[in-house]
Every structure is written in C-alpha cells, then in structure tokens.
Design a protein around this motif. Structure first.
Motif, short mmCIF file in Angstrom:
data_model
loop_
_atom_site.label_atom_id
_atom_site.label_comp_id
_atom_site.label_asym_id
_atom_site.label_seq_id
_atom_site.Cartn_x
_atom_site.Cartn_y
_atom_site.Cartn_z
N GLU A 125 0.80 -1.24 0.00
CA GLU A 125 0.00 0.00 0.00
C GLU A 125 0.83 1.28 0.00
O GLU A 125 0.31 2.34 -0.32
N VAL A 126 2.09 1.18 0.38
CA VAL A 126 2.87 2.43 0.47
C VAL A 126 3.87 2.49 -0.70
O VAL A 126 4.77 1.66 -0.78
N LYS A 127 3.67 3.47 -1.52
CA LYS A 127 4.54 3.62 -2.69
C LYS A 127 5.93 4.04 -2.21
O LYS A 127 6.06 4.94 -1.39
N GLY A 128 6.95 3.36 -2.73
CA GLY A 128 8.31 3.76 -2.35
C GLY A 128 8.96 2.81 -1.37
O GLY A 128 10.14 2.96 -1.04
N ILE A 129 8.20 1.79 -0.87
CA ILE A 129 8.77 0.83 0.10
C ILE A 129 8.69 -0.59 -0.47
O ILE A 129 7.61 -1.03 -0.88
N ASN A 130 9.80 -1.28 -0.51
CA ASN A 130 9.73 -2.69 -0.95
C ASN A 130 10.32 -3.66 0.08
O ASN A 130 10.49 -4.84 -0.19
N ARG A 131 10.63 -3.16 1.28
CA ARG A 131 11.21 -4.07 2.29
C ARG A 131 10.89 -3.54 3.70
O ARG A 131 10.95 -2.34 3.94
N VAL A 132 10.54 -4.49 4.59
CA VAL A 132 10.23 -4.11 5.98
C VAL A 132 11.05 -5.00 6.90
O VAL A 132 11.10 -6.21 6.71
#
Ligand code: XMP
Length: 507
Positions: A485-492
């Motif tokens: 859902e958050v554009k710009g994030i591909n890793r947590v």
C-alpha cells in the motif's frame, strides 16, 4: 502527609507513589532536610529511602532530631543502616550480598508486620548489613542468611526494614507500608485527586484574576490535561498554542485540535510546516535536526504569543519526577541522572510568571485527572511522541515525500497492532524510514526502493526498554500491507534491539 527522605534510591519515587495510592499524600525531601521543616509541613510519618552509598564511608549532614520519636520513622535498606549507625549500632559489609527475592522469618510481633505470616517473600538489594542494633532496638525478622531483616526501637516509634516494601516483588510490601501509615502514624486518608482538581481550579482562578495565560500544547496527555484544567479555571483568558511543525503523524493535528476544542479550550493551531521543512532542507545530522526544530519551535511559539498577548502567565506541565530529579542531581545523591530532551527550553529571560499545577504529581496521577476532566481515551493512553516528531524517525534528510511515506507506513502499523490482544503491553510502536534503498521485485519489474524498520518496545519509563515479541502473523500482515500500500517501500525489517544498547528512537 508522609515525608520521604531521598538518599538516591531508584525506588524513592515508588515509595511516595505507594502512599498516594493508599490515599495518603506523600512528598520527597533531600537528605539535608531539617526536622523543623518536616514538622512545618505537618508530616505524620517519615520514611528514609534506600540509596547507592554505604553509611560508613558517607558524610551526611543529617538532622538527628528526626529520630527524636516525635514523628514515627521507617528506615528502608540504606535508611535502616543509617538509623542503626547514627543511633549507636554497627553496619558492615556482609560476607554475602542479598539481591532479589529472599525469605524472611518474623520472630517478634510488631504493628509494622500486622497481618503478615511468619515467613514472607521479600525483595532485597544490599551488600551492607546491620551487624549490631542500637541498644534500645529489638530484632523483628531475620533473612535466610541470618542477617537482621527488620527491627524496631523499644522506646520510640522507630522502625526499620532491610528489604524494599515499595516494590511489587515484596509480596506483602503494600501491607507493611499501610501498617506504617495507618497503624503507626495514624495518617489520614485524604489524598483525593478529585478534590485536588477542584482546589487547583480555584487557586489558579484567584491567582490569574483578569490576566492572560499562555500554554504550548503538543497533544500529549500532560499538556492536554493542563489545557483543560486551565480552561476550567480561567476560560478564554487561556490561549493554548499548538504548533504544527509538519512532523506529526497522520490525522494527529485534526484529532488533537478537535478534541481540545470540543472540551472548550481556546486553541490556536499554527500551521508552520513550510517554515520547518525549509529550515530542515538538506540537513542530515540528527543533533542538527533537533536543534533546528527546537529553535524554530520557540520562534514560532513566541511570535504567535506576541500577536495575541500580552500574557502575564506561562503554564507548563512540569511533573514531580522532573522536580525530584533536578533536586537529586543538585545534592549529588542519585546515581543516575536522566537526560531531558524536550523540544528546546524557553529562554530563561522571558518575563512570564509560571503556573505549574502538576509540579507535585506523578504521570499516573495526571492520567487520572485527565479522566476526571473527561479527556478522551486516545489522548490519555497516547504513547510518548518525541518533540521533534517524525524528523527523528526519518534517518537523514527530511522531505515532504518521505514524511508522506512514513505517515502511511506508521498508520498501517498502528491499525494492525491495535487488533492484537496484548496491545496494552506496548510502550511505543512506530515505523522508521531508513535512508537506504534495496532491490526488490514488484509485479514483473525490478524495484529499487526504501526500507521501513518497525520499532515496538515495552518499558516502564523509557529509560530502559525491551523489544516486544509481537506474533509473526501480525508482523507479516503489517509488512505485506506496507509493501503493497505504500509507494516507495519494498522491504520491511523488525528491530530486535533492547535499550540499552540501542535507544528507543533511531536518532
Ligand atoms: P530514547 O530514544 O532516548 O527515547 O531511548 C526515550 C524516550 O524519549 C522520547 N524521546 C523524546 N521526547 N523530545 C521528546 O520530547 C525528544 O527529543 C525525544 N527523543 C526521544 C522517546 O520517544 C522515548 O519515549
């Protein structure tokens, strides 16, 4: 009231809180306090706290009159040793220290131990022991190592325990303190926060008269409660200023301002996002960021105050632990000194008179006052939020885009965590935006995007903290939602570090 003399124990504040919880007002005094001062405050009992020092290598300017017997005294740990040493007993380093949970054997009945069993589980933390009691004293209990665990004078109301009745690990600690307060001191149960609120409102109203009061609110429980209390006292003569530095969480400004306005607070919201972001442009150093934000905050606040003044009074939500700690650090008795990092202090040469109604209150008491004043739960239960806001959770440069990313990620984290049955144990939970990008694959395409770290800790007071073992299914859901859902994030990633060695915030 019961006076607690502070010899620097980390539990001193807990002693005072325990008495207040049982309805007896209690205040903390420095080790040099004179008996005459305690009497002028009508103390009904005196407690000598523990402390990190040894009585035999410590030169104390202690007022002997405290042991006159006119007012009952209870010595705890160091307080016991001090009483013994001053009155002619002998204190030495024990062959063994006693730390943690220990059993004591009660060998003599005493009002102090009324209602207790012959054997009790208590919590100890000491190396020094009282080897010989002063001549008029008798032993009340022994520890497992046969050290004296409690004693009393046979001729005066002087009592002492080597263990810590104020900590919850001492199973009947509360009972011991109650016995001291009610059986021995005959203290009255008249500490009532409802009455405190009424009295403060009356007092502030009389003091302020027709003048005006200024207050900075952050949306935290202390400043919000103060705003509502002041509004009850002086109505619209209060101006509460909420500076939106653009570093708040999603929806925060609206929630806080709606809540305070609906409670009748005359609230000014200053929209200063551009100003702060301009000043932060290109700045990456954490300390520099804090300094800029603190400085800018004061400028904006004072400019606004100038437009709406003149104000004779400035209200502040100072709490008792801050007052005690600055007093303790001035006597040099406390081993640990907390670093305060609020958004910059106001310059000292300001000509305001201060109103600090919470100066003698603990945080849990402010929360109870918030309930009395009908402040909504979401403010009362709010997690601590740093003054510099999201700026210390975006590592490196702070930009509008990054703020947007972090707000969304943080919102998702909160939304999912609140569904957890053990949510209550969380002290703070938040997302941190890292200044690095990693490779990923989204759809059929390579992505190269930022990383979000999740920080979720439990703590008593923020001084130390442990990461929380949140179940994987919750963490997994948060991670999937953020990356989708958050554009710009591909890793947590999840932060598995305690404090120490890490701090709670990442900057
Ligand atoms: P640290 O990161 O030092 O944080 O482990 C301990 C507690 O303090 C909060 N914190 C701040 N609060 N201004 C504040 O008002 C600040 O600059 C600040 N820095 C950290 C942090 O959120 C945690 O609760």
């Amino acid at each position: 009231m019961i006076g607690v003399i502070d010899f620097g124990s980390q539990y001193t504040q807990l002693i005072a809180r325990r008495f207040r919880e049982m309805g007896v007002y209690s205040e903390i005094f420095p080790p040099t306090v004179k008996f005459s001062e305690l009497k002028s405050k009508d103390v009904e009992g005196i407690v000598l706290s523990g402390g990190p020092n040894s009585v035999y290598d410590f030169d104390l300017n202690f007022d002997m009159n405290i042991f006159s017997g006119e007012v009952p005294v209870l010595g705890i740990c160091f307080g016991f040793q001090l009483m013994a040493q001053i009155l002619g007993g002998k204190v030495e380093k024990g062959e063994k220290g006693e730390f943690g949970l220990t059993k004591i054997r009660i060998v003599k009945s005493s009002l102090l131990f009324k209602g207790l069993a012959e054997e009790e589980n208590v919590w100890m933390s000491h190396h020094d022991v009282v080897k010989e009691l002063p001549s008029s004293f008798e032993v009340l209990a022994y520890s497992e190592n046969n050290y004296i665990a409690a004693a009393q004078s046979q001729i005066k109301p002087l009592f002492a325990v080597q263990f810590h009745p104020e900590v919850t690990h001492t199973e009947n600690g509360k009972k011991v303190l109650e016995n001291f307060a009610f059986e021995i001191c005959k203290a009255k149960k008249n500490w009532d926060l409802g009455k405190f609120v009424e009295e403060k409102i009356k007092e502030i109203k009389e003091r302020v008269g027709t003048d005006k009061v200024l207050l900075a609110v952050s949306g935290g429980v202390d400043s919000s409660t103060l705003a509502v209390l002041l509004k009850e006292a002086v109505g619209d003569k209060l101006t509460a200023i909420f500076v939106d530095h653009g570093l708040l969480r999603k929806g925060e400004k609206e929630e806080v301002s709606n809540a305070l306005r609906s409670l009748g607070v005359n609230l000014v919201v200053v929209d200063a996002e551009d100003r702060f972001l301009n000043r932060l442009n290109g700045v990456t150093d954490p300390e520099e960021k804090r300094k800029i934000i603190g400085h800018e905050f004061i400028e904006v606040f004072l400019e606004e105050a100038k437009k709406r003044g003149p104000f004779k009074y400035l209200a502040q939500g100072t709490l008792y632990p801050d007052v005690i700690e600055s007093a303790a650090s001035s006597t040099g008795m406390a081993a640990k000194i907390k670093t305060h990092h609020n958004v910059g202090g106001l310059p000292e040469d300001l000509k305001f008179e201060l109103i600090e109604p919470f100066r003698y209150l603990f945080k849990d008491e402010v929360r109870r006052i918030a309930q009395i004043l009908n402040i909504p739960d979401f403010i009362i239960k709010r997690q601590p939020f740093p003054g510099p806001g999201l700026a210390v959770r975006i590592l490196g440069e702070v930009t509008k885009d990054k703020l947007e990313i972090l707000r969304m990620a943080d919102y998702i984290l909160q939304e999912e965590l609140q569904k957890w049955s053990e949510y209550e144990k969380i002290w703070q939970s938040f997302a941190v935006l890292l200044p690095i990008r990693t490779v990923g694959v989204k759809g059929d395409f390579r992505s190269y995007e930022y990383v979000i770290a999740l920080r979720i800790v439990e703590s008593e007071d923020g001084m130390t903290a442990n990461f929380v073992e949140v179940p994987y299914d919750i963490l997994g859901k948060v991670s999937r939602r953020i990356t989708n859902e958050v554009k710009g994030i591909n890793r947590v990633v999840y932060d598995l570090t305690d404090k120490p060695p890490a701090t709670i915030e990442w900057e």
